[in-house]
Write an enzyme that holds these catalytic residues in place. Sequence first.
Site, short mmCIF file in Angstrom:
data_model
loop_
_atom_site.label_atom_id
_atom_site.label_comp_id
_atom_site.label_asym_id
_atom_site.label_seq_id
_atom_site.Cartn_x
_atom_site.Cartn_y
_atom_site.Cartn_z
N GLU A 150 -1.25 94.58 54.61
CA GLU A 150 -1.13 93.23 53.50
C GLU A 150 -2.25 92.38 53.84
O GLU A 150 -1.86 91.57 54.98
CB GLU A 150 0.10 92.58 53.13
CG GLU A 150 0.02 91.65 51.91
CD GLU A 150 1.59 91.05 51.76
OE1 GLU A 150 2.16 90.81 52.75
OE2 GLU A 150 1.90 90.93 50.41
N GLU A 159 12.68 90.59 49.27
CA GLU A 159 11.46 90.76 48.45
C GLU A 159 10.40 90.55 49.44
O GLU A 159 10.16 89.50 49.58
CB GLU A 159 11.41 89.82 47.11
CG GLU A 159 12.66 90.03 46.20
CD GLU A 159 12.40 91.18 45.46
OE1 GLU A 159 11.52 91.99 45.46
OE2 GLU A 159 13.38 91.63 44.72
N LYS A 213 16.36 76.73 51.98
CA LYS A 213 15.52 76.43 52.86
C LYS A 213 13.70 76.86 52.42
O LYS A 213 13.56 78.01 52.27
CB LYS A 213 15.63 77.32 54.40
CG LYS A 213 15.10 76.61 55.52
CD LYS A 213 13.36 76.38 55.59
CE LYS A 213 13.08 77.53 56.05
NZ LYS A 213 11.44 77.30 55.91
N CYS A 217 2.25 88.42 46.01
CA CYS A 217 2.75 89.73 46.45
C CYS A 217 2.34 90.85 45.69
O CYS A 217 2.11 92.07 46.25
CB CYS A 217 4.35 89.58 46.73
SG CYS A 217 5.03 89.01 45.08
P1 NAD Z 1 7.06 84.24 55.69
O1 NAD Z 1 7.79 85.52 55.69
O2 NAD Z 1 6.26 83.77 56.97
O3 NAD Z 1 7.91 83.21 55.29
C1 NAD Z 1 8.94 83.01 54.18
C2 NAD Z 1 10.02 82.32 54.55
O4 NAD Z 1 10.70 82.67 55.75
C3 NAD Z 1 9.64 80.68 54.92
O5 NAD Z 1 10.41 79.83 54.10
C4 NAD Z 1 9.80 80.90 56.31
O6 NAD Z 1 10.21 79.45 56.90
C5 NAD Z 1 10.83 81.64 56.54
N1 NAD Z 1 11.14 82.48 57.97
C6 NAD Z 1 10.09 82.46 58.73
N2 NAD Z 1 10.69 83.00 59.84
C7 NAD Z 1 11.87 82.99 59.65
C8 NAD Z 1 13.07 83.54 60.63
N3 NAD Z 1 13.04 84.05 61.81
N4 NAD Z 1 14.41 83.66 60.13
C9 NAD Z 1 14.56 82.87 58.85
N5 NAD Z 1 13.66 82.28 57.83
C10 NAD Z 1 12.32 82.49 58.46
O7 NAD Z 1 6.13 84.75 54.38
P2 NAD Z 1 5.44 83.46 53.67
O8 NAD Z 1 4.12 83.65 54.43
O9 NAD Z 1 5.79 82.50 53.25
O10 NAD Z 1 4.91 84.33 52.30
C11 NAD Z 1 4.02 85.38 52.30
C12 NAD Z 1 4.77 86.83 52.08
O11 NAD Z 1 5.80 86.58 51.15
C13 NAD Z 1 3.66 87.83 51.95
O12 NAD Z 1 4.04 88.90 52.78
C14 NAD Z 1 4.21 87.93 50.32
O13 NAD Z 1 3.94 89.37 49.85
C15 NAD Z 1 5.60 87.89 50.31
N6 NAD Z 1 5.85 87.66 48.99
C16 NAD Z 1 6.91 88.60 48.44
C17 NAD Z 1 7.52 88.40 47.10
C18 NAD Z 1 8.19 89.63 46.37
O14 NAD Z 1 8.90 89.20 45.39
N7 NAD Z 1 8.12 90.83 46.79
C19 NAD Z 1 7.16 87.31 46.41
C20 NAD Z 1 6.39 86.25 46.93
C21 NAD Z 1 5.78 86.44 48.41
#
Ligand code: NAD
Length: 512
Positions: A403, A267, A192, A301
Amino acid sequence: MPAKQTSSQSPSAKKNHRPPTYANYINGEWAPSKSGETFANHNPADTRDIVGYFPRSAAEDIDAAVAAAAEAYPKWRLVPAPKRAEYIFRVGEILIRDKEAISRDMTREMGKTLKETRGDTQEAIDMAYFVAGEGRRLYGQTTTSELADKFAMSVRDPIGVCGLITPWNFPIAIPSWKIFPAILCGNTVVIKPAEDTPLSVYRFVKAFEEAGLPPGVVNMVTGYGETAGAPLVVHPTIRLVSFTGSTQVGRIIAMQAADKGKKCSLEMGGKNAILVMEDANLELAVEGAIWGAFGTAGQRCTAASRLIVHKKVIKKFTQMLVERAKGLRLGNGLDAATDVGPVVNQEQLERVLGYIEIGRSRDKAKLLCGGERVADGDLAHGYFIAPTVFGDVAPNATIAQEEIFGPVTAIIPCQDFEDAMRIANGVGYGLSASIYTGDVNRAFRAMRDIEAGICYVNAPTIGAEVHLPFGGVKGTGNGHREGGLQAFDIFSEWKTLYVDFSGRLQKAQIAD
Ligand code: NAD
Protein backbone atom coordinates in the site's frame (compact mmCIF):
# COMPACT_ATOMS: atom_id res chain seq x y z
CA MET A 1 -14.67 25.77 28.99
CA PRO A 2 -14.86 24.89 25.33
CA ALA A 3 -11.69 25.64 23.45
CA LYS A 4 -11.73 28.60 21.10
CA GLN A 5 -13.58 28.41 17.81
CA THR A 6 -11.48 28.10 14.72
CA SER A 7 -11.74 29.77 11.37
CA SER A 8 -10.66 28.94 7.86
CA GLN A 9 -8.81 32.13 7.11
CA SER A 10 -5.90 32.09 4.71
CA PRO A 11 -2.40 32.06 6.27
CA SER A 12 -1.74 35.63 5.25
CA ALA A 13 -4.94 36.84 6.89
CA LYS A 14 -3.91 34.97 10.03
CA LYS A 15 -0.39 36.32 10.27
CA ASN A 16 -1.09 38.34 13.39
CA HIS A 17 -3.13 35.73 15.21
CA ARG A 18 -1.78 33.04 17.47
CA PRO A 19 -3.47 29.81 16.44
CA PRO A 20 -6.07 28.59 18.93
CA THR A 21 -5.35 25.99 21.58
CA TYR A 22 -7.91 23.21 21.84
CA ALA A 23 -8.81 20.87 24.70
CA ASN A 24 -9.80 17.28 25.39
CA TYR A 25 -13.49 16.56 26.01
CA ILE A 26 -13.95 14.51 29.17
CA ASN A 27 -17.18 14.09 31.12
CA GLY A 28 -18.82 16.95 29.22
CA GLU A 29 -16.00 19.39 29.99
CA TRP A 30 -13.10 20.78 28.01
CA ALA A 31 -9.72 20.33 29.66
CA PRO A 32 -6.04 20.46 28.65
CA SER A 33 -3.87 17.38 28.97
CA LYS A 34 -2.79 16.80 32.57
CA SER A 35 0.81 17.53 31.59
CA GLY A 36 -0.27 20.73 29.83
CA GLU A 37 1.68 19.64 26.76
CA THR A 38 0.35 20.31 23.26
CA PHE A 39 1.29 19.54 19.68
CA ALA A 40 0.89 21.71 16.60
CA ASN A 41 -1.43 20.76 13.73
CA HIS A 42 -0.11 22.09 10.40
CA ASN A 43 -1.86 22.74 7.11
CA PRO A 44 -0.23 20.32 4.63
CA ALA A 45 -0.85 22.72 1.74
CA ASP A 46 1.19 25.40 3.51
CA THR A 47 3.04 24.28 6.61
CA ARG A 48 3.54 27.87 7.77
CA ASP A 49 -0.15 27.83 8.61
CA ILE A 50 -0.68 26.30 12.05
CA VAL A 51 -4.28 25.18 12.36
CA GLY A 52 -4.13 24.90 16.13
CA TYR A 53 -2.48 23.36 19.16
CA PHE A 54 -3.98 20.21 20.63
CA PRO A 55 -3.44 18.36 23.91
CA ARG A 56 -0.56 15.93 23.76
CA SER A 57 -2.30 13.44 26.00
CA ALA A 58 -0.93 10.43 27.82
CA ALA A 59 -2.17 7.49 29.89
CA GLU A 60 -3.41 9.71 32.73
CA ASP A 61 -5.73 11.60 30.34
CA ILE A 62 -7.00 8.31 28.91
CA ASP A 63 -7.65 7.12 32.49
CA ALA A 64 -9.79 10.21 33.19
CA ALA A 65 -11.76 9.81 29.95
CA VAL A 66 -12.35 6.08 30.47
CA ALA A 67 -13.48 6.75 34.06
CA ALA A 68 -15.99 9.32 32.79
CA ALA A 69 -17.28 6.91 30.16
CA ALA A 70 -17.57 4.13 32.75
CA GLU A 71 -19.53 6.37 35.09
CA ALA A 72 -21.92 7.42 32.32
CA TYR A 73 -22.48 3.87 31.07
CA PRO A 74 -24.96 2.43 33.62
CA LYS A 75 -27.43 5.27 33.00
CA TRP A 76 -26.90 5.50 29.25
CA ARG A 77 -27.45 1.81 28.63
CA LEU A 78 -30.92 2.16 30.16
CA VAL A 79 -31.95 5.11 27.96
CA PRO A 80 -34.32 3.60 25.36
CA ALA A 81 -32.69 3.32 21.92
CA PRO A 82 -35.25 5.63 20.23
CA LYS A 83 -34.31 8.32 22.78
CA ARG A 84 -30.60 7.74 22.19
CA ALA A 85 -31.37 8.14 18.50
CA GLU A 86 -32.87 11.59 19.06
CA TYR A 87 -29.45 12.91 20.10
CA ILE A 88 -27.96 11.44 16.94
CA PHE A 89 -30.61 13.09 14.75
CA ARG A 90 -29.78 16.39 16.43
CA VAL A 91 -26.06 15.91 15.74
CA GLY A 92 -26.95 15.25 12.08
CA GLU A 93 -28.83 18.54 11.93
CA ILE A 94 -25.95 20.47 13.50
CA LEU A 95 -23.58 18.94 10.94
CA ILE A 96 -25.90 20.04 8.12
CA ARG A 97 -25.95 23.58 9.52
CA ASP A 98 -22.16 23.70 9.91
CA LYS A 99 -21.24 21.57 6.90
CA GLU A 100 -19.40 24.28 5.01
CA ALA A 101 -17.32 25.52 7.96
CA ILE A 102 -16.47 21.99 9.08
CA SER A 103 -15.46 21.01 5.55
CA ARG A 104 -13.25 24.06 5.11
CA ASP A 105 -11.48 23.34 8.39
CA MET A 106 -11.04 19.74 7.32
CA THR A 107 -9.41 20.76 4.02
CA ARG A 108 -7.15 23.11 5.92
CA GLU A 109 -5.98 20.45 8.35
CA MET A 110 -5.55 17.47 6.01
CA GLY A 111 -5.46 18.82 2.48
CA LYS A 112 -8.11 17.06 0.40
CA THR A 113 -10.22 19.26 -1.86
CA LEU A 114 -13.26 21.05 -0.53
CA LYS A 115 -15.54 18.98 -2.74
CA GLU A 116 -14.19 15.86 -1.04
CA THR A 117 -14.29 17.24 2.51
CA ARG A 118 -17.91 18.24 1.89
CA GLY A 119 -18.44 14.59 0.93
CA ASP A 120 -16.73 13.48 4.13
CA THR A 121 -19.01 15.66 6.26
CA GLN A 122 -22.01 14.50 4.22
CA GLU A 123 -21.10 10.90 4.95
CA ALA A 124 -21.32 11.64 8.69
CA ILE A 125 -24.72 13.29 8.10
CA ASP A 126 -25.90 10.24 6.13
CA MET A 127 -24.62 8.01 8.90
CA ALA A 128 -26.43 10.08 11.55
CA TYR A 129 -29.75 9.63 9.75
CA PHE A 130 -29.18 5.97 8.96
CA VAL A 131 -28.14 5.04 12.50
CA ALA A 132 -30.73 7.21 14.23
CA GLY A 133 -33.43 5.58 12.10
CA GLU A 134 -32.31 2.24 13.50
CA GLY A 135 -33.11 3.51 17.00
CA ARG A 136 -36.71 2.48 16.37
CA ARG A 137 -35.69 -0.87 14.90
CA LEU A 138 -32.54 -2.36 16.37
CA TYR A 139 -34.34 -5.60 15.75
CA GLY A 140 -33.69 -8.87 17.49
CA GLN A 141 -35.34 -12.15 16.62
CA THR A 142 -38.15 -14.15 18.07
CA THR A 143 -38.44 -17.79 17.19
CA THR A 144 -40.29 -20.86 18.28
CA SER A 145 -39.00 -23.03 21.09
CA GLU A 146 -38.68 -26.77 20.67
CA LEU A 147 -40.65 -27.11 23.91
CA ALA A 148 -44.30 -26.33 24.57
CA ASP A 149 -45.18 -23.24 26.62
CA LYS A 150 -41.76 -21.73 26.17
CA PHE A 151 -40.83 -18.46 24.44
CA ALA A 152 -37.47 -17.74 22.80
CA MET A 153 -35.89 -14.55 21.51
CA SER A 154 -32.58 -12.77 21.06
CA VAL A 155 -31.86 -9.09 21.69
CA ARG A 156 -28.87 -6.77 21.35
CA ASP A 157 -27.03 -5.78 24.51
CA PRO A 158 -24.46 -2.98 24.73
CA ILE A 159 -20.87 -3.94 25.44
CA GLY A 160 -19.68 -1.21 27.80
CA VAL A 161 -16.95 1.38 27.31
CA CYS A 162 -15.52 1.37 23.77
CA GLY A 163 -12.12 2.71 22.72
CA LEU A 164 -12.17 4.18 19.20
CA ILE A 165 -9.00 4.92 17.25
CA THR A 166 -9.29 6.64 13.88
CA PRO A 167 -7.08 7.69 10.93
CA TRP A 168 -6.76 11.07 9.24
CA ASN A 169 -7.97 10.38 5.70
CA PHE A 170 -11.71 10.50 6.54
CA PRO A 171 -11.56 12.76 9.58
CA ILE A 172 -15.31 12.90 10.35
CA ALA A 173 -16.79 10.07 8.29
CA ILE A 174 -14.80 7.33 10.03
CA PRO A 175 -15.41 8.62 13.56
CA SER A 176 -19.12 8.78 12.63
CA TRP A 177 -19.08 5.12 11.50
CA LYS A 178 -17.94 4.25 15.01
CA ILE A 179 -19.48 6.76 17.43
CA PHE A 180 -23.06 6.70 16.10
CA PRO A 181 -23.64 2.93 16.14
CA ALA A 182 -21.67 2.58 19.40
CA ILE A 183 -23.83 5.02 21.34
CA LEU A 184 -27.07 3.95 19.66
CA CYS A 185 -26.42 0.45 21.00
CA GLY A 186 -26.05 1.90 24.53
CA ASN A 187 -22.25 2.00 24.85
CA THR A 188 -20.19 4.96 25.96
CA VAL A 189 -16.98 5.86 24.10
CA VAL A 190 -13.54 7.42 24.24
CA ILE A 191 -12.19 8.46 20.83
CA LYS A 192 -8.52 9.09 20.08
CA PRO A 193 -8.41 10.82 16.68
CA ALA A 194 -5.41 10.76 14.37
CA GLU A 195 -2.78 13.34 15.28
CA ASP A 196 -3.16 14.95 11.82
CA THR A 197 -6.91 15.59 12.13
CA PRO A 198 -7.90 16.45 15.70
CA LEU A 199 -9.73 19.62 14.60
CA SER A 200 -12.33 17.72 12.57
CA VAL A 201 -13.08 15.41 15.48
CA TYR A 202 -13.16 18.40 17.84
CA ARG A 203 -15.86 19.91 15.62
CA PHE A 204 -17.72 16.63 15.54
CA VAL A 205 -17.61 16.30 19.33
CA LYS A 206 -18.80 19.92 19.67
CA ALA A 207 -21.93 18.84 17.81
CA PHE A 208 -22.60 16.15 20.45
CA GLU A 209 -22.12 18.75 23.18
CA GLU A 210 -24.55 21.13 21.48
CA ALA A 211 -27.05 18.31 20.99
CA GLY A 212 -27.16 17.93 24.78
CA LEU A 213 -25.70 14.43 24.97
CA PRO A 214 -25.26 13.50 28.66
CA PRO A 215 -21.71 14.05 29.97
CA GLY A 216 -19.38 11.08 29.67
CA VAL A 217 -21.19 9.31 26.81
CA VAL A 218 -18.73 10.64 24.20
CA ASN A 219 -15.22 11.62 25.30
CA MET A 220 -12.32 12.75 23.12
CA VAL A 221 -8.62 12.61 23.94
CA THR A 222 -6.09 13.86 21.39
CA GLY A 223 -2.46 12.83 21.07
CA TYR A 224 -0.06 10.41 19.44
CA GLY A 225 -0.62 6.73 18.77
CA GLU A 226 1.97 5.28 21.07
CA THR A 227 1.34 7.62 24.00
CA ALA A 228 -2.44 8.16 23.83
CA GLY A 229 -3.72 5.36 21.55
CA ALA A 230 -1.85 2.47 23.17
CA PRO A 231 -3.05 3.18 26.76
CA LEU A 232 -6.62 3.24 25.45
CA VAL A 233 -6.21 -0.19 23.85
CA VAL A 234 -4.85 -1.84 26.99
CA HIS A 235 -7.02 -0.03 29.54
CA PRO A 236 -8.75 -2.71 31.64
CA THR A 237 -12.15 -0.96 31.56
CA ILE A 238 -12.24 -0.83 27.76
CA ARG A 239 -14.32 -3.79 26.54
CA LEU A 240 -14.11 -3.14 22.81
CA VAL A 241 -11.44 -1.56 20.62
CA SER A 242 -12.56 -0.35 17.21
CA PHE A 243 -9.60 0.67 15.06
CA THR A 244 -9.21 2.03 11.54
CA GLY A 245 -5.71 2.60 10.23
CA SER A 246 -2.70 0.80 8.86
CA THR A 247 -2.38 -2.98 8.85
CA GLN A 248 0.89 -2.66 10.74
CA VAL A 249 -0.68 -0.85 13.71
CA GLY A 250 -3.89 -2.89 13.47
CA ARG A 251 -1.95 -6.10 14.01
CA ILE A 252 -0.30 -4.72 17.15
CA ILE A 253 -3.70 -3.68 18.47
CA ALA A 254 -5.21 -7.07 17.63
CA MET A 255 -2.52 -8.82 19.66
CA GLN A 256 -2.93 -6.48 22.63
CA ALA A 257 -6.71 -6.85 22.56
CA ALA A 258 -6.47 -10.63 22.28
CA ASP A 259 -4.09 -10.73 25.22
CA LYS A 260 -6.62 -8.84 27.37
CA GLY A 261 -9.65 -10.73 26.01
CA LYS A 262 -11.26 -7.67 24.43
CA LYS A 263 -13.51 -7.55 21.40
CA CYS A 264 -11.62 -5.86 18.57
CA SER A 265 -12.73 -4.65 15.14
CA LEU A 266 -10.12 -3.66 12.59
CA GLU A 267 -10.39 -1.78 9.29
CA MET A 268 -6.95 -1.63 7.72
CA GLY A 269 -5.03 -1.13 4.48
CA GLY A 270 -5.84 -1.96 0.87
CA LYS A 271 -4.19 -2.58 -2.50
CA ASN A 272 -7.21 -2.17 -4.68
CA ALA A 273 -7.41 -2.99 -8.37
CA ILE A 274 -9.46 -1.83 -11.31
CA LEU A 275 -9.72 -4.49 -14.04
CA VAL A 276 -10.16 -3.07 -17.53
CA MET A 277 -11.29 -5.67 -20.03
CA GLU A 278 -11.01 -5.40 -23.82
CA ASP A 279 -14.77 -4.81 -24.10
CA ALA A 280 -14.82 -1.97 -21.55
CA ASN A 281 -16.03 1.54 -22.27
CA LEU A 282 -12.53 3.04 -22.16
CA GLU A 283 -13.62 6.64 -21.60
CA LEU A 284 -15.55 5.54 -18.54
CA ALA A 285 -12.73 3.31 -17.32
CA VAL A 286 -10.18 6.11 -17.60
CA GLU A 287 -12.45 8.53 -15.79
CA GLY A 288 -12.98 5.96 -13.03
CA ALA A 289 -9.26 5.21 -12.79
CA ILE A 290 -8.39 8.91 -12.47
CA TRP A 291 -10.91 9.40 -9.67
CA GLY A 292 -10.03 6.09 -8.02
CA ALA A 293 -6.27 6.65 -8.12
CA PHE A 294 -5.94 10.37 -7.49
CA GLY A 295 -9.02 11.35 -5.45
CA THR A 296 -7.88 12.38 -1.94
CA ALA A 297 -4.36 12.37 -3.47
CA GLY A 298 -4.56 8.56 -3.45
CA GLN A 299 -4.86 8.55 0.34
CA ARG A 300 -7.93 6.36 0.55
CA CYS A 301 -8.00 2.84 1.85
CA THR A 302 -10.00 2.08 -1.32
CA ALA A 303 -7.67 3.94 -3.72
CA ALA A 304 -7.14 2.30 -7.11
CA SER A 305 -3.40 1.77 -6.95
CA ARG A 306 -3.42 -1.08 -9.50
CA LEU A 307 -4.91 -0.86 -12.98
CA ILE A 308 -4.97 -4.34 -14.52
CA VAL A 309 -5.53 -3.81 -18.22
CA HIS A 310 -6.20 -6.28 -21.05
CA LYS A 311 -3.35 -6.41 -23.59
CA LYS A 312 -5.71 -5.53 -26.47
CA VAL A 313 -6.58 -2.12 -25.02
CA ILE A 314 -3.58 -1.33 -22.85
CA LYS A 315 -1.90 1.01 -25.32
CA LYS A 316 -4.95 3.17 -25.83
CA PHE A 317 -5.95 3.08 -22.16
CA THR A 318 -2.43 4.09 -21.08
CA GLN A 319 -2.28 6.97 -23.50
CA MET A 320 -5.69 8.30 -22.41
CA LEU A 321 -4.90 7.86 -18.71
CA VAL A 322 -1.51 9.57 -18.83
CA GLU A 323 -2.95 12.49 -20.75
CA ARG A 324 -5.66 12.95 -18.11
CA ALA A 325 -3.21 12.51 -15.21
CA LYS A 326 -0.87 15.16 -16.64
CA GLY A 327 -3.78 17.59 -16.83
CA LEU A 328 -4.69 17.28 -13.14
CA ARG A 329 -4.10 20.46 -11.22
CA LEU A 330 -2.23 20.27 -7.93
CA GLY A 331 -2.98 22.88 -5.33
CA ASN A 332 -4.56 23.98 -2.10
CA GLY A 333 -7.80 22.07 -1.64
CA LEU A 334 -9.64 25.29 -0.79
CA ASP A 335 -9.01 26.55 -4.32
CA ALA A 336 -11.96 25.51 -6.51
CA ALA A 337 -9.60 24.88 -9.47
CA THR A 338 -7.61 22.22 -7.58
CA ASP A 339 -8.00 18.56 -8.59
CA VAL A 340 -5.42 17.03 -6.28
CA GLY A 341 -4.34 18.36 -2.88
CA PRO A 342 -1.19 17.66 -0.89
CA VAL A 343 -0.34 14.47 0.98
CA VAL A 344 -0.93 14.79 4.68
CA ASN A 345 2.51 15.23 6.25
CA GLN A 346 6.28 15.03 5.84
CA GLU A 347 6.40 11.35 6.74
CA GLN A 348 3.78 10.52 4.13
CA LEU A 349 5.65 12.65 1.55
CA GLU A 350 8.87 10.72 2.16
CA ARG A 351 7.09 7.38 2.17
CA VAL A 352 5.39 8.02 -1.18
CA LEU A 353 8.56 9.41 -2.80
CA GLY A 354 10.37 6.35 -1.44
CA TYR A 355 7.91 4.04 -3.22
CA ILE A 356 8.28 6.03 -6.44
CA GLU A 357 12.03 5.47 -6.22
CA ILE A 358 11.50 1.75 -5.65
CA GLY A 359 9.18 1.67 -8.68
CA ARG A 360 11.85 3.26 -10.83
CA SER A 361 14.91 1.39 -9.63
CA ARG A 362 14.12 -1.94 -7.98
CA ASP A 363 10.82 -2.69 -9.80
CA LYS A 364 12.14 -1.30 -13.11
CA ALA A 365 8.69 -0.03 -13.98
CA LYS A 366 8.21 2.61 -16.68
CA LEU A 367 7.53 6.05 -15.16
CA LEU A 368 4.92 7.56 -17.49
CA CYS A 369 4.16 10.79 -15.67
CA GLY A 370 4.70 12.55 -12.34
CA GLY A 371 7.22 10.89 -10.08
CA GLU A 372 8.34 13.91 -8.13
CA ARG A 373 7.57 16.46 -5.48
CA VAL A 374 6.23 19.76 -6.80
CA ALA A 375 7.28 22.81 -4.82
CA ASP A 376 7.02 25.74 -7.22
CA GLY A 377 5.35 29.08 -6.46
CA ASP A 378 2.28 28.63 -4.24
CA LEU A 379 3.16 25.00 -3.62
CA ALA A 380 6.57 25.78 -2.10
CA HIS A 381 5.50 25.18 1.48
CA GLY A 382 3.24 22.16 0.97
CA TYR A 383 3.57 18.41 0.57
CA PHE A 384 2.64 18.10 -3.09
CA ILE A 385 3.43 15.11 -5.30
CA ALA A 386 2.62 15.11 -9.01
CA PRO A 387 0.03 12.46 -9.99
CA THR A 388 2.21 9.50 -10.90
CA VAL A 389 1.55 6.66 -13.34
CA PHE A 390 3.85 3.67 -13.77
CA GLY A 391 3.47 1.41 -16.83
CA ASP A 392 4.57 -2.16 -17.51
CA VAL A 393 4.46 -3.08 -13.85
CA ALA A 394 4.96 -6.72 -12.91
CA PRO A 395 2.22 -8.15 -10.66
CA ASN A 396 4.77 -9.03 -7.98
CA ALA A 397 6.60 -5.68 -8.04
CA THR A 398 6.78 -3.88 -4.71
CA ILE A 399 4.65 -0.99 -6.01
CA ALA A 400 2.04 -3.54 -7.12
CA GLN A 401 2.00 -5.33 -3.77
CA GLU A 402 2.39 -2.76 -0.99
CA GLU A 403 0.00 0.00 0.00
CA ILE A 404 1.54 3.34 -1.08
CA PHE A 405 -1.26 5.66 0.09
CA GLY A 406 -0.38 8.50 -2.26
CA PRO A 407 -1.09 9.74 -5.81
CA VAL A 408 0.63 6.81 -7.49
CA THR A 409 -0.90 4.08 -9.63
CA ALA A 410 0.54 1.10 -11.48
CA ILE A 411 -0.66 -0.20 -14.85
CA ILE A 412 -0.27 -3.99 -14.97
CA PRO A 413 -0.81 -5.76 -18.30
CA CYS A 414 -2.93 -8.94 -18.39
CA GLN A 415 -3.57 -11.59 -21.03
CA ASP A 416 -7.26 -12.24 -20.44
CA PHE A 417 -9.99 -12.20 -17.78
CA GLU A 418 -8.62 -15.21 -15.89
CA ASP A 419 -5.15 -13.69 -15.79
CA ALA A 420 -6.64 -10.38 -14.57
CA MET A 421 -8.46 -12.15 -11.73
CA ARG A 422 -5.30 -14.02 -10.70
CA ILE A 423 -3.35 -10.77 -10.56
CA ALA A 424 -6.14 -8.96 -8.73
CA ASN A 425 -6.30 -11.65 -6.03
CA GLY A 426 -2.52 -12.01 -5.79
CA VAL A 427 -1.99 -9.48 -3.00
CA GLY A 428 -2.15 -9.60 0.79
CA TYR A 429 -5.09 -7.19 1.04
CA GLY A 430 -8.77 -7.45 0.08
CA LEU A 431 -10.73 -4.25 0.51
CA SER A 432 -12.18 -3.00 -2.79
CA ALA A 433 -12.02 -4.02 -6.45
CA SER A 434 -13.68 -3.02 -9.68
CA ILE A 435 -14.16 -4.34 -13.19
CA TYR A 436 -14.94 -2.42 -16.36
CA THR A 437 -16.54 -4.73 -18.90
CA GLY A 438 -19.53 -4.93 -21.22
CA ASP A 439 -19.92 -8.65 -20.59
CA VAL A 440 -22.47 -9.48 -17.93
CA ASN A 441 -21.12 -13.03 -17.48
CA ARG A 442 -17.65 -11.75 -16.70
CA ALA A 443 -19.04 -9.14 -14.37
CA PHE A 444 -20.82 -11.82 -12.34
CA ARG A 445 -17.77 -14.08 -12.32
CA ALA A 446 -15.67 -11.20 -11.03
CA MET A 447 -18.22 -10.42 -8.31
CA ARG A 448 -18.19 -14.07 -7.28
CA ASP A 449 -14.44 -14.73 -7.40
CA ILE A 450 -12.81 -11.50 -6.30
CA GLU A 451 -11.18 -11.66 -2.87
CA ALA A 452 -12.41 -8.33 -1.54
CA GLY A 453 -15.05 -6.97 0.80
CA ILE A 454 -16.38 -4.59 -1.86
CA CYS A 455 -16.66 -5.00 -5.64
CA TYR A 456 -17.87 -2.48 -8.20
CA VAL A 457 -18.91 -3.08 -11.80
CA ASN A 458 -18.27 -0.24 -14.25
CA ALA A 459 -17.45 2.14 -11.40
CA PRO A 460 -14.18 2.88 -9.59
CA THR A 461 -13.00 1.30 -6.33
CA ILE A 462 -14.22 4.23 -4.26
CA GLY A 463 -17.76 5.37 -3.49
CA ALA A 464 -19.08 3.39 -0.52
CA GLU A 465 -22.54 4.23 0.83
CA VAL A 466 -23.23 4.18 4.57
CA HIS A 467 -26.19 1.78 4.60
CA LEU A 468 -24.13 -1.04 3.10
CA PRO A 469 -21.44 -3.01 4.91
CA PHE A 470 -17.90 -1.68 4.51
CA GLY A 471 -14.70 -3.59 5.16
CA GLY A 472 -12.38 -6.16 3.72
CA VAL A 473 -10.75 -9.56 3.83
CA LYS A 474 -7.16 -10.85 4.17
CA GLY A 475 -4.79 -8.15 5.51
CA THR A 476 -7.58 -5.54 5.40
CA GLY A 477 -9.82 -6.71 8.21
CA ASN A 478 -10.58 -9.20 10.93
CA GLY A 479 -14.08 -10.26 9.99
CA HIS A 480 -16.12 -7.21 10.98
CA ARG A 481 -17.96 -4.69 8.82
CA GLU A 482 -18.66 -1.04 9.49
CA GLY A 483 -21.66 0.68 7.89
CA GLY A 484 -24.87 -1.15 7.13
CA LEU A 485 -26.76 -3.11 9.75
CA GLN A 486 -23.57 -5.17 10.23
CA ALA A 487 -22.04 -2.25 12.17
CA PHE A 488 -24.41 -3.06 15.03
CA ASP A 489 -22.80 -6.48 15.32
CA ILE A 490 -19.54 -4.77 16.28
CA PHE A 491 -21.08 -2.56 18.92
CA SER A 492 -23.50 -4.99 20.56
CA GLU A 493 -23.55 -8.52 21.89
CA TRP A 494 -26.41 -10.88 21.25
CA LYS A 495 -28.28 -11.99 24.35
CA THR A 496 -30.59 -14.99 24.07
CA LEU A 497 -33.67 -15.09 26.29
CA TYR A 498 -35.92 -18.06 27.12
CA VAL A 499 -39.16 -17.73 29.06
CA ASP A 500 -40.74 -20.97 30.24
CA PHE A 501 -44.41 -20.48 31.13
CA SER A 502 -45.26 -24.18 31.52
CA GLY A 503 -44.90 -24.18 35.29
CA ARG A 504 -42.79 -27.34 35.24
CA LEU A 505 -39.17 -28.30 34.53
CA GLN A 506 -38.74 -28.84 30.79
CA LYS A 507 -35.44 -30.13 29.44
CA ALA A 508 -34.18 -29.19 25.98
CA GLN A 509 -32.65 -32.08 24.00
CA ILE A 510 -33.43 -34.57 26.80
CA ALA A 511 -36.12 -37.16 26.06
CA ASP A 512 -38.33 -38.01 29.08
P1 NAD B 1 -2.02 4.59 11.43
O1 NAD B 1 -2.18 3.14 11.64
O2 NAD B 1 -0.67 5.17 11.44
O3 NAD B 1 -2.83 5.39 12.56
C1 NAD B 1 -4.20 5.19 12.79
C2 NAD B 1 -4.53 5.59 14.21
O4 NAD B 1 -3.86 4.70 15.10
C3 NAD B 1 -4.06 6.99 14.60
O5 NAD B 1 -5.03 7.58 15.43
C4 NAD B 1 -2.78 6.73 15.37
O6 NAD B 1 -2.48 7.74 16.30
C5 NAD B 1 -3.14 5.44 16.07
N1 NAD B 1 -2.00 4.63 16.50
C6 NAD B 1 -0.78 4.55 15.93
N2 NAD B 1 0.01 3.69 16.62
C7 NAD B 1 -0.75 3.20 17.65
C8 NAD B 1 -0.53 2.27 18.68
N3 NAD B 1 0.65 1.65 18.84
N4 NAD B 1 -1.53 2.00 19.55
C9 NAD B 1 -2.74 2.60 19.39
N5 NAD B 1 -3.01 3.51 18.44
C10 NAD B 1 -2.03 3.80 17.56
O7 NAD B 1 -2.82 4.93 10.08
P2 NAD B 1 -3.00 6.33 9.37
O8 NAD B 1 -1.70 6.71 8.75
O9 NAD B 1 -3.66 7.31 10.28
O10 NAD B 1 -4.07 5.96 8.25
C11 NAD B 1 -3.73 5.38 7.05
C12 NAD B 1 -4.04 3.90 7.05
O11 NAD B 1 -5.40 3.69 7.41
C13 NAD B 1 -3.88 3.26 5.69
O12 NAD B 1 -3.25 2.02 5.82
C14 NAD B 1 -5.33 3.08 5.22
O13 NAD B 1 -5.51 2.06 4.27
C15 NAD B 1 -6.01 2.78 6.50
N6 NAD B 1 -7.45 3.03 6.41
C16 NAD B 1 -8.29 1.96 6.35
C17 NAD B 1 -9.66 2.15 6.21
C18 NAD B 1 -10.60 0.97 6.16
O14 NAD B 1 -11.77 1.16 6.45
N7 NAD B 1 -10.16 -0.22 5.81
C19 NAD B 1 -10.17 3.44 6.14
C20 NAD B 1 -9.29 4.51 6.19
C21 NAD B 1 -7.92 4.30 6.33
